[in-house]
Design an enzyme around this catalytic site. Structure first.
Site, PDB file in Angstrom:
ATOM      1  N   GLN A 157     -12.512   0.578  -0.184  1.00 13.12           N
ATOM      2  CA  GLN A 157     -12.844   1.733  -1.010  1.00 13.12           C
ATOM      3  C   GLN A 157     -13.494   1.313  -2.325  1.00 13.12           C
ATOM      4  O   GLN A 157     -14.463   1.937  -2.785  1.00 13.12           O
ATOM      5  CB  GLN A 157     -11.577   2.541  -1.269  1.00 13.12           C
ATOM      6  CG  GLN A 157     -10.984   3.149  -0.006  1.00 13.12           C
ATOM      7  CD  GLN A 157      -9.532   3.543  -0.161  1.00 13.12           C
ATOM      8  OE1 GLN A 157      -8.911   3.317  -1.199  1.00 13.12           O
ATOM      9  NE2 GLN A 157      -8.954   4.126   0.880  1.00 13.12           N
ATOM     10  N   HIS A 207      -6.701  -1.889   9.233  1.00 17.16           N
ATOM     11  CA  HIS A 207      -6.038  -3.168   8.970  1.00 17.16           C
ATOM     12  C   HIS A 207      -6.168  -4.105  10.173  1.00 17.16           C
ATOM     13  O   HIS A 207      -5.357  -4.058  11.101  1.00 17.16           O
ATOM     14  CB  HIS A 207      -4.554  -2.937   8.660  1.00 17.16           C
ATOM     15  CG  HIS A 207      -4.314  -2.429   7.281  1.00 17.16           C
ATOM     16  ND1 HIS A 207      -3.758  -3.209   6.281  1.00 17.16           N
ATOM     17  CD2 HIS A 207      -4.560  -1.230   6.713  1.00 17.16           C
ATOM     18  CE1 HIS A 207      -3.676  -2.511   5.162  1.00 17.16           C
ATOM     19  NE2 HIS A 207      -4.160  -1.297   5.408  1.00 17.16           N
ATOM     20  N   GLU A 239      -5.419  -7.126  10.459  1.00 14.74           N
ATOM     21  CA  GLU A 239      -4.382  -8.161  10.566  1.00 14.74           C
ATOM     22  C   GLU A 239      -3.254  -7.774  11.508  1.00 14.74           C
ATOM     23  O   GLU A 239      -2.420  -8.606  11.872  1.00 14.74           O
ATOM     24  CB  GLU A 239      -3.802  -8.491   9.183  1.00 14.74           C
ATOM     25  CG  GLU A 239      -2.731  -7.554   8.670  1.00 14.74           C
ATOM     26  CD  GLU A 239      -3.266  -6.223   8.163  1.00 14.74           C
ATOM     27  OE1 GLU A 239      -2.445  -5.350   7.828  1.00 14.74           O
ATOM     28  OE2 GLU A 239      -4.499  -6.070   8.084  1.00 14.74           O
ATOM     29  N   GLY A 259      -4.180  -2.223  -0.876  1.00  9.45           N
ATOM     30  CA  GLY A 259      -3.347  -1.899  -2.025  1.00  9.45           C
ATOM     31  C   GLY A 259      -3.122  -0.404  -2.135  1.00  9.45           C
ATOM     32  O   GLY A 259      -3.700   0.384  -1.384  1.00  9.45           O
ATOM     33  N   PHE A 278      -6.540   7.805   0.697  1.00 10.72           N
ATOM     34  CA  PHE A 278      -7.863   8.066   0.143  1.00 10.72           C
ATOM     35  C   PHE A 278      -8.891   7.553   1.138  1.00 10.72           C
ATOM     36  O   PHE A 278      -8.590   6.693   1.971  1.00 10.72           O
ATOM     37  CB  PHE A 278      -8.049   7.366  -1.206  1.00 10.72           C
ATOM     38  CG  PHE A 278      -7.201   7.927  -2.317  1.00 10.72           C
ATOM     39  CD1 PHE A 278      -7.739   8.818  -3.241  1.00 10.72           C
ATOM     40  CD2 PHE A 278      -5.868   7.564  -2.436  1.00 10.72           C
ATOM     41  CE1 PHE A 278      -6.954   9.334  -4.268  1.00 10.72           C
ATOM     42  CE2 PHE A 278      -5.073   8.077  -3.459  1.00 10.72           C
ATOM     43  CZ  PHE A 278      -5.623   8.963  -4.368  1.00 10.72           C
ATOM     44  N   SER A 280       0.814  -1.216   0.000  1.00 10.50           N
ATOM     45  CA  SER A 280       0.000   0.000   0.000  1.00 10.50           C
ATOM     46  C   SER A 280       0.846   1.264   0.000  1.00 10.50           C
ATOM     47  O   SER A 280       0.333   2.355  -0.246  1.00 10.50           O
ATOM     48  CB  SER A 280      -0.934   0.007   1.218  1.00 10.50           C
ATOM     49  OG  SER A 280      -1.848  -1.066   1.162  1.00 10.50           O
ATOM     50  N   CYS A 294      -9.115  -1.830   3.370  1.00 11.87           N
ATOM     51  CA  CYS A 294      -8.337  -0.715   2.824  1.00 11.87           C
ATOM     52  C   CYS A 294      -8.758  -0.388   1.388  1.00 11.87           C
ATOM     53  O   CYS A 294      -9.863   0.082   1.173  1.00 11.87           O
ATOM     54  CB  CYS A 294      -6.842  -1.029   2.932  1.00 11.87           C
ATOM     55  SG  CYS A 294      -5.759   0.401   2.679  1.00 11.87           S
TER      56      CYS A 294
END
Length: 385
Positions: free
Chosen positions: A280, A360, A362, A246, A321, A53, A276
């Site tokens: 979006q 996130h 994780e 990403g 974003f 990312s 993420c």
């Protein structure tokens, strides 16, 4: 007695507004041009540098002790560092960790990544917060020879991340299976030998620990490239579809990803879970819009409120974003919200097991408050039968 001569700077960071930061270079030599951002995490610098990312970005670390635990292959989130460069307050010391395999500087040099130390990262971070994420050029020359005009011009000439599809640059080249679970003492990364659910994960820049979390939740994971179509996905007969994190502008990646997501929603009843960038693009597929943030969210201490339960989770974030919550249509419910700035951090489809979050869960690096989201995904697939 004459004072000792001041060491000549071996690295220079030039911003598009003409601001200059001189320091000591380490890692690779050369020039990197990208967008600047800052990350407030106190741990996980290796995971951050290898998070896909961060493509197109130079990362400033606000925590000064970067490099003190060295690097090791187990902590990579992808095969190579993706962030364009690194900015730190103090030069990395010799690593002090039983897991260390390589010094941070040597690791960066081996992967062609430039870094600068010894600069005022507080001043730089304030500039980013007040003025927005600037475009920057980072140069490392052991002889200290810098063409300042050229560096500033390179920073000003950077096109930025709006309208740019970077997922195509970091996605996998072909499909592959994943069964490695989360790290646990004493066995490390054990394989998932008894999966209950077949999941297709679309790789827009997927972190390894996200795939590990899916495996730990009982999933047999098949990873497909970002360009995967509805037919590609259905051919694997999945029980659920995962949309990964990403880099880049979700609207640009959405040019080919959104039609696929809409097909999944229109032609199947499969549970869908996004993180993420995946969050979006799910919002775009459902009729919402995304916007470029001033300086984004990058850190491991971001408070997010679960609107349904009122619970506040401390989360890990990395995004420039955001989903415009005001653009969400009827039938799409906002589930999570940032307590820093009120921006959207989660959505779900009313009446269907389709949901996503901006943060996130994780936890690589970061807290594990949101790990339950992987279990929720598994439960949705189990309920489908």
């Amino acid at each position: 007695m004459a004072p000792a001569p001041t060491p000549r700077p071996t690295a220079c960071l030039a911003l598009a507004d003409g601001s200059l930061f001189y320091g000591a270079g380490f890692g690779a030599t050369g020039i990197a041009v990208a967008e600047m951002c800052f990350n407030t995490a106190m741990t996980g610098y290796q995971e951050i540098m290898t998070d896909p990312s961060y493509a197109g970005q130079i990362v400033t670390f606000t925590f000064p002790h970067i490099g003190n635990t060295g690097t090791n292959p187990e902590d990579d989130e992808c095969a190579d560092p993706v962030a364009a460069g690194m900015v730190v307050k103090w030069m990395p010391t010799e690593p002090s960790s039983w897991r260390a395999v390589q010094h941070l500087s040597d690791w960066l040099a081996a992967h062609g990544r430039i870094a600068i130390g010894g600069i005022d990262t507080r001043r730089l971070t304030r500039a980013i917060r007040q003025q927005g994420a600037p475009h920057a050029a980072l140069a490392h020359d052991p002889d200290g020879n810098f063409d300042i005009e050229a560096l500033v011009a390179a920073a000003r000439g950077f096109a930025g991340l709006e309208g740019v599809d970077l997922a195509k640059d970091v996605t996998c080249a072909q499909s592959y299976r994943w069964n490695e679970m989360r790290w646990a003492w004493p066995d490390g990364y054990a394989p998932q030998l008894a999966p209950k659910h077949k999941v297709v994960a679309i790789d827009y820049g997927a972190k390894r620990n996200i795939l590990r979390c899916l495996a730990s939740a009982g999933c047999d994971v098949t990873v497909l490239p970002a360009s995967a179509t509805y037919d590609d996905i259905i051919a694997h007969q999945p029980d659920g579809v995962f949309l990964s994190n990403g880099p880049g502008d979700p609207a640009a990646t959405g040019a080919y990803a959104v039609p696929m997501i809409r097909d999944i929603l229109d032609k199947s009843d499969l549970p869908v879970f996004g993180i993420c960038l995946g969050h979006q693009m799910l919002a775009l597929a459902l009729g919402g819009k995304t916007v470029k943030m001033s300086h984004g969210h990058h850190g491991a201490n971001h408070p997010v409120k679960d609107i349904d339960t009122g619970k506040v989770e401390i989360t890990s974030m990395n995004h420039g974003f955001a989903v415009d919550s005001q653009s969400l249509p009827t039938g799409v419910i906002e589930t999570h919200r940032s307590l820093f700035d009120g921006s959207n951090c989660g959505i779900r489809m009313d009446g269907r097991p389709v949901y996503s979050v901006q943060h996130h869960p994780e936890a690589s690096p970061g807290p594990q408050d949101s790990y339950y989201l992987f279990e929720r995904f598994a439960d949705a697939m189990a309920a489908r039968g």
